[in-house]
Design an enzyme around this catalytic site. Structure first.
Site, PDB file in Angstrom:
ATOM      1  N   LYS A   1       6.017  -4.601  -6.584  1.00  0.00           N
ATOM      2  CA  LYS A   1       7.428  -4.795  -6.896  1.00  0.00           C
ATOM      3  C   LYS A   1       7.759  -4.054  -8.177  1.00  0.00           C
ATOM      4  O   LYS A   1       7.177  -4.311  -9.219  1.00  0.00           O
ATOM      5  CB  LYS A   1       7.692  -6.286  -7.054  1.00  0.00           C
ATOM      6  CG  LYS A   1       9.126  -6.660  -7.259  1.00  0.00           C
ATOM      7  CD  LYS A   1       9.239  -8.146  -6.954  1.00  0.00           C
ATOM      8  CE  LYS A   1      10.481  -8.774  -7.524  1.00  0.00           C
ATOM      9  NZ  LYS A   1      10.484 -10.218  -7.330  1.00  0.00           N
TER      10      LYS A   1
ATOM     11  N   ASP B   1      15.987 -20.087  -5.496  1.00  0.00           N
ATOM     12  CA  ASP B   1      16.579 -19.050  -4.661  1.00  0.00           C
ATOM     13  C   ASP B   1      15.959 -19.116  -3.268  1.00  0.00           C
ATOM     14  O   ASP B   1      15.425 -18.131  -2.767  1.00  0.00           O
ATOM     15  CB  ASP B   1      16.377 -17.683  -5.322  1.00  0.00           C
ATOM     16  CG  ASP B   1      17.396 -16.661  -4.810  1.00  0.00           C
ATOM     17  OD1 ASP B   1      18.301 -17.063  -4.056  1.00  0.00           O
ATOM     18  OD2 ASP B   1      17.274 -15.485  -5.151  1.00  0.00           O
TER      19      ASP B   1
END
Ligand SMILES: *[C@@H]1O[C@H](CO)[C@@H](O)[C@H](O)[C@H]1NC(C)=O
Ligand SMILES: *[C@@H]1O[C@H](CO)[C@@H](O)[C@H](O)[C@H]1NC(C)=O
Ligand SMILES: *[C@@H]1O[C@H](CO)[C@@H](O)[C@H](O)[C@H]1NC(C)=O
Ligand SMILES: *[C@@H]1O[C@H](CO)[C@@H](O)[C@H](O)[C@H]1NC(C)=O
Ligand SMILES: *[C@@H]1O[C@H](CO)[C@@H](O)[C@H](O)[C@H]1NC(C)=O
Ligand SMILES: *[C@@H]1O[C@H](CO)[C@@H](O)[C@H](O)[C@H]1NC(C)=O
Ligand SMILES: *[C@@H]1O[C@H](CO)[C@@H](O)[C@H](O)[C@H]1NC(C)=O
Ligand SMILES: *[C@@H]1O[C@H](CO)[C@@H](O)[C@H](O)[C@H]1NC(C)=O
Ligand SMILES: *[C@@H]1O[C@H](CO)[C@@H](O)[C@H](O)[C@H]1NC(C)=O
Ligand SMILES: *[C@@H]1O[C@H](CO)[C@@H](O)[C@H](O)[C@H]1NC(C)=O
Ligand SMILES: *[C@@H]1O[C@H](CO)[C@@H](O)[C@H](O)[C@H]1NC(C)=O
Length: 767
Positions: A458, A555
């Site tokens: 990432k 989230d």
């Protein structure tokens, strides 16, 4: 004459005093004066006792059956045999009947069956939850244990159980009760009575040749070892196994008891609260001798000083031991000194040859100086490069991470630190072909590290100001988690301009893709959806409760749930997650999350709690049920937000119209409806009306197992069966296939199949 007589009396008194002092050396008596202190070879310590005036109060009276060989100690209404009394732990070991269920070749129950053995206790005695296990043994049986708690209401009922089904016992690992032929489960603490019920699916007809009987029992942990060859015969012969009972003196905490006249802990002892795991107030107390004392804390002068100096090997190796109340000290011999005023250690002798020492010191110092100058010179260049990397390390939040780890005593040993070069090579210099996905903050690349391991890397987009902190946050959160349904963080790299995170590579993409991009692959079946929902709920429940500090994901959404080849769910993206310190139940934060999934209460109050994740998860459930995205501006106004549309559809009883018609069929409609009702509860506006993530996980897992194993519908006459069959809305289930504990939940087809069930019945069904 009179003088002579007085001297004789004096001598006598002295002699008696000496004799008394000598008697002090024998182990202190455990019973009250003039009371029997043993039965057979079992010592009976006060507050327990045999006979009038010898025990503290009703419930602590014992009877010794001297005619039995060896003599047995009876307790309770006389049906229990006591085999041990653990005074310091407040525990009693008694023998308890085990349940037998035996069949003949035709499948008729035989005479030696014995079902429903029950344990009935009176306050303050309870079945220990930490020291006992519920175990069932056999190849075709289900066993349940039903218990009642004292607190807060007598009627609080608890049911747990386990199932084993197997074709043969050849593959069983010796000594392990891991689900084949033997299953075990924990029981809660504080139960005052309990019953075991055992039943069979097919009356052992399929396995009768090598397994005509099954057994179930509560047993002290470690006292039963399953051996497929010998256990069945042993259980048939023993009929009883030991169980640990907790006891306490009064119903009330130490703080309350210490002020009352009946306080039972005598001199030189301390009070210990007896607690149960489901309430904070202690339910009673018991006593222990202070450290350095031994004996019976319930008797006056019962706790006697331990003379450490009389131990076979004196604690002062090179000195004279001096005993003191509650401890000892050492007078050390010459050449030895005291450490911690306890043991004697050798004095390091002072060297006499001082001039030689000084000259040696000088020359060594000079040598070090030369090396230092040379090293500084060489290091100058290198350091300039290092400084740049250090600068990045600092900017990227490396310091925050170090500080966090220092203050939490944690470690990120499991997280590998990669160099910038390694990751550049792994991703073919961040080639566009390697991009797996792109989000608002970061791009995810596929890469190969160590020449063989496929990973996902990432890489944040440059320029978002708060993102370093988010990345460090993610490292901190993930380094504390090890869960099969949470994506694993393998490593990170701080040396680059922006920090990089390295994850395990999850092969099958996101749940979002599978539910909504139907063109891309198969649309998910209902079973898979339920499995994914259940695994995700499990992972979130784990984050909320099983870790040392609760973690809120913040989230939860379908794009953050990844799937591997077996459609195992992996929760990902902890950039926004927060720890909630244990002393706080909510946290005030900046509102963060994804529209459509955002908890409306959190949105208004800024108060972050675990229930915010429950809400978001409710939205995910609604998406799984309807195959509609959480928020779509392409839909009519009132259908725009799935959460509210879903809830109103249920309220208007037109749920069926919005369910995904591709996944619903006659067989699963009942489960689908149950999940929908659960989703609705998750979507309650008031957070306190939502269930906890743990409840959600339990219920989903229960529905999943129910869908897979429709319960045997026998006319067993046992009232609880209806709960097992009936509406899970009033009961929560945890099932754990594999028997061992937190293990896997995949059903294999190797001929065995076992599970554990726990159901918690809320007393007033108030949720
Ligand atoms: C107590 O007696 C039983 C049976 O007589 C024996 O097996 C056991 O070893 C004895 N325990 C002690 C501590 O003497
Ligand atoms: C005592 O033990 C003997 C022998 O086992 C038995 O016959 C008798 O019933 C027992 N007595 C009591 C009061 O349990
Ligand atoms: C203890 O006392 C109670 C009440 O007096 C009595 O019912 C019970 O049988 C006694 N138990 C034993 C083991 O003697
Ligand atoms: C165990 O079973 C025996 C015989 O069935 C019975 O007499 C005894 O009371 C039972 N013990 C307990 C603790 O229930
Ligand atoms: C039980 O045994 C009897 C005769 O012994 C037989 O008639 C009956 O069918 C058997 N029941 C079952 C369920 O096998
Ligand atoms: C256990 O206690 C409950 C509540 O007091 C009672 O209803 C139940 O019958 C008891 N069960 C046994 C086996 O004693
Ligand atoms: C299983 O364990 C028991 C006791 O540890 C031992 O006696 C037996 O031989 C073992 N059996 C096998 C098949 O390893
Ligand atoms: C259990 O033991 C009894 C005797 O105590 C015996 O008659 C019976 O056959 C045994 N049952 C099994 C299944 O081994
Ligand atoms: C026992 O519990 C009470 C109430 O929770 C508490 O105030 C007290 O400090 C505890 N005492 C000990 C010795 O743990
Ligand atoms: C116990 O008594 C003391 C004084 O005698 C008092 O200060 C204290 O508050 C009392 N504690 C409780 C729990 O009643
Ligand atoms: C505690 O033990 C010491 C040493 O045995 C003894 O001298 C002292 O009197 C005891 N304390 C009380 C309050 O009895």
């Amino acid at each position: 004459m009179a003088v002579h007589g007085r001297m004789l009396v004096m001598q006598l008194i002295i002699a008696v005093a000496i004799a008394a002092a000598a008697a002090d050396r024998t182990p202190p008596r455990q019973a009250r004066p003039n009371c029997p202190d043993h039965c057979g070879n079992l010592t009976i310590p006060y507050p327990f006792g045999i006979g009038k005036g010898c025990f503290l109060r009703n419930g602590f009276n014992l009877t010794c059956n001297e005619t039995a060989k060896p003599p047995t100690t009876l307790w309770g209404d006389g049906s229990f045999t006591v085999t041990n009394i653990l005074l310091a732990e407040g525990e009693l070991e008694v023998m308890n009947n085990i349940s037998h269920d035996c069949y003949d070749k035709q499948g008729n129950q035989t005479k030696d069956m014995y079902n429903f053995p029950s344990l009935r206790l009176q306050p303050p005695f309870t079945i220990s939850g930490t020291r006992n296990k519920f175990i069932a043994v056999g190849c075709d049986n289900w066993a349940i244990f039903k218990g009642y708690r004292h607190y807060p209401h007598d009627e609080d009922r608890y049911i747990t159980g386990c199932i084993t089904v197997c074709n043969n016992l050849d593959s069983v690992v010796n000594g392990s009760c891991s689900g084949i032929g033997c299953c075990q489960t924990a029981i809660p603490s504080g139960l005052k009575n309990g019953t075991v019920k055992l039943d069979s699916y097919s009356q052992h007809t399929a396995v009768w040749d090598n397994n005509p009987c099954s057994y179930a029992f509560i047993v002290e942990e470690g006292r039963f070892t399953f051996n497929p060859k010998t256990s069945f015969e042993e259980l048939n012969n023993t009929k009883k196994l030991p169980v640990i009972i907790n006891w306490a003196i009064h119903e009330g905490s130490c703080a309350l008891a210490q002020n009352s006249s009946g306080y039972a802990c005598k001199a030189n002892s301390s009070c210990v609260n007896r607690t149960v795991d489901y309430q904070t107030e202690p339910t009673g107390y018991y006593c222990q001798c202070l450290p350095g004392f031994e004996g019976n804390p319930y008797l006056p002068d019962g706790c006697q000083d331990i003379d450490e100096c009389m131990a076979p090997s004196s604690p002062c190796n090179n000195g004279i031991c001096q005993n003191s109340p509650g401890g000892y000290s050492c007078l050390c011999n010459k050449g030895f000194k005291n450490q911690d005023s306890k043991i004697c250690i050798k004095n390091t002798p002072v060297s006499k040859n001082i001039p030689l020492k000084i000259s040696m010191g000088l020359s060594i110092g000079f040598f070090i100086l030369v090396v230092l100058i040379w090293w500084t010179y060489c290091g100058m260049n290198k350091r300039r490069l290092v400084r740049l990397k250090e600068k990045y390390f600092e900017e990227n939040g490396g310091l925050t991470l170090q500080q966090h780890l220092a203050s939490h005593g944690g470690s990120i040993e499991t997280v590998e630190i990669f160099t910038a070069e390694e990751l550049q090579k792994a991703t073919n210099n961040y080639h566009a072909d390697e991009i797996l996905g792109e989000g608002g903050y970061a791009t995810v690349y596929k890469g190969i590290v160590h020449d063989k391991n496929v990973v996902a890397i990432k890489k944040p987009k440059i320029g978002t100001p708060t993102q370093s902190d988010q990345f460090v946050n993610e490292i901190i959160v993930l380094s504390q988690i090890n869960h099969r349904n949470v994506v694993k963080l393998l490593g990170c790299c701080f040396e680059t301009e922006v920090p990089l995170l390295v994850y395990e590579y999850i092969t099958h993409g996101t749940l979002f893709e599978h539910v909504f991009n139907k063109g891309k692959g198969s649309s998910l079946s209902w079973e898979l959806r339920l499995k994914i929902a259940s695994e995700t709920a499990g992972a979130l429940a784990y984050l909320h409760s099983a870790t040392s500090t609760p973690i809120i994901h913040r989230d939860v959404k379908t794009t953050n749930i990844l799937l591997d080849d077996n459609y195992t769910a992996k929760v990902s993206d902890f950039g926004a997650s927060r720890f909630i310190p244990l002393d706080q139940t909510q946290l005030s934060t900046l509102v963060q999350g994804t529209l459509g999934y955002l908890d409306p209460e959190y949105f208004h109050s800024n108060q972050l709690t675990e229930k915010s994740d429950v809400y978001s998860f409710g939205v995910v459930l609604a998406e799984l049920l309807t195959s509609r995205v959480a928020l779509s501006f392409a839909r009519p106004d009132k259908e725009r937000c799935l959460a509210s549309f879903f809830v109103s559809s249920i309220e208007n009883e037109c749920l069926i119209q919005i369910l995904d018609a591709d996944i619903v069929n006659e067989e699963n409609i009942e489960t689908v409806e149950q999940v929908a009702i659960l989703a609705k509860r998750c979507l309650m506006i008031k957070s306190e009306e939502r269930p906890t993530m743990k409840d959600v996980a339990m219920e989903l897992e229960g529905m999943r197992i129910m869908a897979k194993h429709p319960w045997k519908n026998g006319n067993s006459g046992f009232e609880e069966t209806e709960y097992l069959l009936g509406s899970p809305n009033s009961a929560a289930y945890v099932m754990d296939i594999g028997g061992g504990g937190a293990g896997g939940s995949s059903v294999t087809n190797t001929g065995y199949d076992s599970m554990q069930i726990q159901m918690l019945m809320p007393y007033d069904d108030g949720r």
